[in-house]
Design a protein around this motif. Structure first.
Motif, PDB file in Angstrom:
ATOM      1  N   UNK A  96       0.737  -1.144   0.026  1.00 48.48           N
ATOM      2  CA  UNK A  96      -0.051  -0.069  -0.109  1.00 48.48           C
ATOM      3  C   UNK A  96       0.979   1.392  -0.054  1.00 48.48           C
ATOM      4  N   UNK A  97       1.958   1.263   0.123  1.00 51.00           N
ATOM      5  CA  UNK A  97       3.029   2.328   0.189  1.00 51.00           C
ATOM      6  C   UNK A  97       3.654   2.548  -1.226  1.00 51.00           C
ATOM      7  N   UNK A  98       3.621   3.861  -1.590  1.00 57.14           N
ATOM      8  CA  UNK A  98       4.268   3.780  -2.922  1.00 57.14           C
ATOM      9  C   UNK A  98       5.600   4.732  -2.739  1.00 57.14           C
ATOM     10  N   UNK A  99       6.519   4.208  -3.804  1.00 46.90           N
ATOM     11  CA  UNK A  99       7.921   4.869  -3.822  1.00 46.90           C
ATOM     12  C   UNK A  99       8.238   5.479  -4.999  1.00 46.90           C
ATOM     13  N   UNK A 100       8.933   6.359  -5.347  1.00 44.33           N
ATOM     14  CA  UNK A 100       9.242   6.986  -6.626  1.00 44.33           C
ATOM     15  C   UNK A 100      10.815   6.441  -6.760  1.00 44.33           C
ATOM     16  N   UNK A 101      10.964   5.899  -7.917  1.00 39.05           N
ATOM     17  CA  UNK A 101      12.409   5.577  -8.098  1.00 39.05           C
ATOM     18  C   UNK A 101      12.945   6.060  -9.435  1.00 39.05           C
ATOM     19  N   UNK A 102      14.054   6.604  -9.381  1.00 38.85           N
ATOM     20  CA  UNK A 102      14.775   7.364 -10.715  1.00 38.85           C
ATOM     21  C   UNK A 102      15.878   6.529 -10.879  1.00 38.85           C
ATOM     22  N   UNK A 103      15.869   5.918 -12.133  1.00 36.78           N
ATOM     23  CA  UNK A 103      16.876   5.091 -12.748  1.00 36.78           C
ATOM     24  C   UNK A 103      17.461   5.503 -14.092  1.00 36.78           C
TER      25      UNK A 103
END
Length: 512
Positions: free
Chosen positions: A155-162
């Motif tokens: 339920x927890x969202x994380x933003x990832x930069x790749x």
């Protein structure tokens, strides 16, 4: 916001292979998988010597062989009505029919996907990969400098930069669909119900070999094989949605009855461990990359399992994109090197799918219409005699395949396997670039390595290896440059300026 070099979506054979090889190369990689763990179904079983060569690069070949003890005993593939019924065709009697020891130091493996994936996972994590299960990709977008993705876990969202995204999210890849990449090919050719069950089949199947039966019975068409777990088997039976059938039409009672027919054991009490519906299909993505996103494994192609090439191709995809991204991330190569991924891997996918379709017609579906399909390719040649053509190979002829037992050493093909004092010339490979040369190339190789910082090892004929038949094609004063994947990138006879020539060659094949 989390920042990594590469985000891998999917932790099957292709995704875990990419993650493992990226991490071994020192690349910061995050892998997310929506399922809670690795595969429970043996699914893509068997490793070709080429796959075992790649696993050897990672140092896990002995582990994989350790969980596939059947590989040392043999392989049998039979087309029949049931285990004890009439045999229509014996496709393979023994794995010795595919002896490739003159071409490679790597053996065949027979491990199932369920026991291989944990090995890949452990090695990837040991090398530094961050692999998260029960984590799904929510969205992504790319720009000129990278990819921004949102992943969700609990339920927890994380933003990832790749910097790059590797899509290993399966045959129904949401990433491929989001990119708008269509697929070509016949599509679905059959539907099946798969069953994993435990039972005592006595001597109905060979215990110590991989024993695969394609069953053409009056009541069903299907397959049955043993697994790496003693007393555990995989059964598949055709499902016909065009007749209105669904998974609900195969309750446990019916599956038990069909297993009894398949095994010729009317009193058998199989303990069913898993069931699931799946689609046998043949599809190839029209593009294997879009910008900074690369498709691997089933996201790039879906192939019938007849021939056991799907999982092996996924591992090959994962290694190919991994060493190339690593070279770009390190600064060894320019981004143009990544264009060679599709150029090299898509033709392999096309040959694999075409050959698997012909196998499916021979073994299971005699009425399958293949009028538009390419001709099948000899599986030994496809396993070790394939050729890459791209900007990362400087070739001067057009041959597509060769007999791997009679290697030519030409650019695009695998480097020859020759015995050395300690093993094989392939012991030198898999950890950077290698220049196989004649006397006079050592100082140029060392100079180029010092100038570029590229991991370039030098092996001299007569000192590190012997080549009385000149299989490498070095002549009196030549050299052969082999890539990190064991593919010959370039070779030439004696040249006036070895250091300058080698520098120019590396600049060309690495798009520097």
């Amino acid at each position: 916001m989390e920042r990594v070099d590469v985000l891998v979506v999917g932790a099957g054979l292709g995704g875990l292979s990419a993650s493992m090889f990226l991490a071994i190369e020192g690349v910061r990689v995050l892998t997310v998988e929506r399922h809670p763990g690795t595969a429970l179904h043996p699914r893509a079983s068997g490793q070709t010597p080429r796959t075992m060569e790649l696993y050897r690069f990672a140092g896990i070949d002995h582990e994989v062989l350790g969980v596939s003890k059947r590989a040392s005993q043999g392989l049998r593939i039979t087309v029949s009505s049931s285990l004890q019924g009439p045999v229509f065709h014996r496709i393979v009697e023994d794995l010795g029919e595919f002896d490739l020891s003159p071409a490679t130091a790597a053996p065949w493996g027979m491990a199932g996907q369920d026991v291989v994936e944990p090995i890949l996972l452990e090695r990837a994590r040991k090398a530094g990969a961050d692999v998260r299960f029960s984590t799904e990709l929510v969205s992504f977008e790319q720009d000129d400098d990278g990819v921004t993705a949102v992943v969700r876990s609990g339920g927890e969202e994380t933003t990832v930069r790749a910097s790059y995204l590797v899509a290993a999210d399966g045959g129904r890849s949401r990433i491929r669909e989001a990119l708008g990449v269509p697929t070509t090919g016949p599509g679905a050719i059959a539907h099946s119900i798969g069953v994993v069950f435990d039972a005592d089949l006595g001597d109905h199947l060979e215990r110590d070999v991989t024993d695969l039966y394609y069953l053409q019975n009056q009541e069903f068409t299907g397959a049955l094989t043993n697994t790496d777990t003693p007393g555990r088997y995989v059964f598949a039976v055709d499902l016909h949605p065009e007749r209105g059938e669904s998974r609900d039409d195969f309750p446990q009672e019916r599956l038990v009855r069909l297993i009894r027919i398949a095994t010729d054991l009317p009193g058998l009490q199989p303990e069913i461990r898993w069931t699931g519906a799946w689609e046998m299909a043949a599809r190839i993505a029209e593009r294997f990359s879009v910008g900074r996103v690369f498709l691997v494994g089933d996201a790039a192609k879906v192939t019938p399992p007849t021939g056991g090439m799907g999982g092996n191709t996924a591992v090959g995809d994962g290694h190919d994109i991994a060493w190339k991204i690593a070279a770009v991330v390190r600064g060894d190569a320019g981004p143009g090197l990544l264009d060679s991924y599709e150029a090299e891997r898509k033709p392999i996918a096309e040959m694999v799918v075409g050959t698997s379709l012909h196998n499916a017609k021979e073994r299971m579906f005699p009425d399958l219409d293949l009028s538009g399909a390419p001709e099948p390719v000899d599986q030994v040649a496809l396993t070790l005699g394939f050729r890459y053509r791209s900007g990362a190979v400087l070739a001067d002829d057009d041959d597509r395949l060769e007999n791997p037992v009679e290697p030519s050493g030409r650019p695009g093909f695998r480097a020859p396997h020759l015995p050395t004092a300690t093993g094989s010339t392939w012991d030198f490979l898999g950890h950077g670039w290698v220049l196989f040369g004649t006397a006079g190339w050592r100082e140029p190789a060392e100079a180029v390595r010092a100038e570029t910082g590229i991991a370039l090892a030098y092996r001299e004929r007569g000192t590190d290896f012997d080549d009385p038949g000149d299989v490498f094609g070095l002549g009196d004063g030549g050299a052969s440059l082999v890539r990190p994947d064991g593919i010959v990138a370039w070779r030439a006879g004696e040249v006036a300026d070895p250091a300058g020539t080698l520098w120019d060659v590396l600049a060309r094949v690495l798009s520097r």
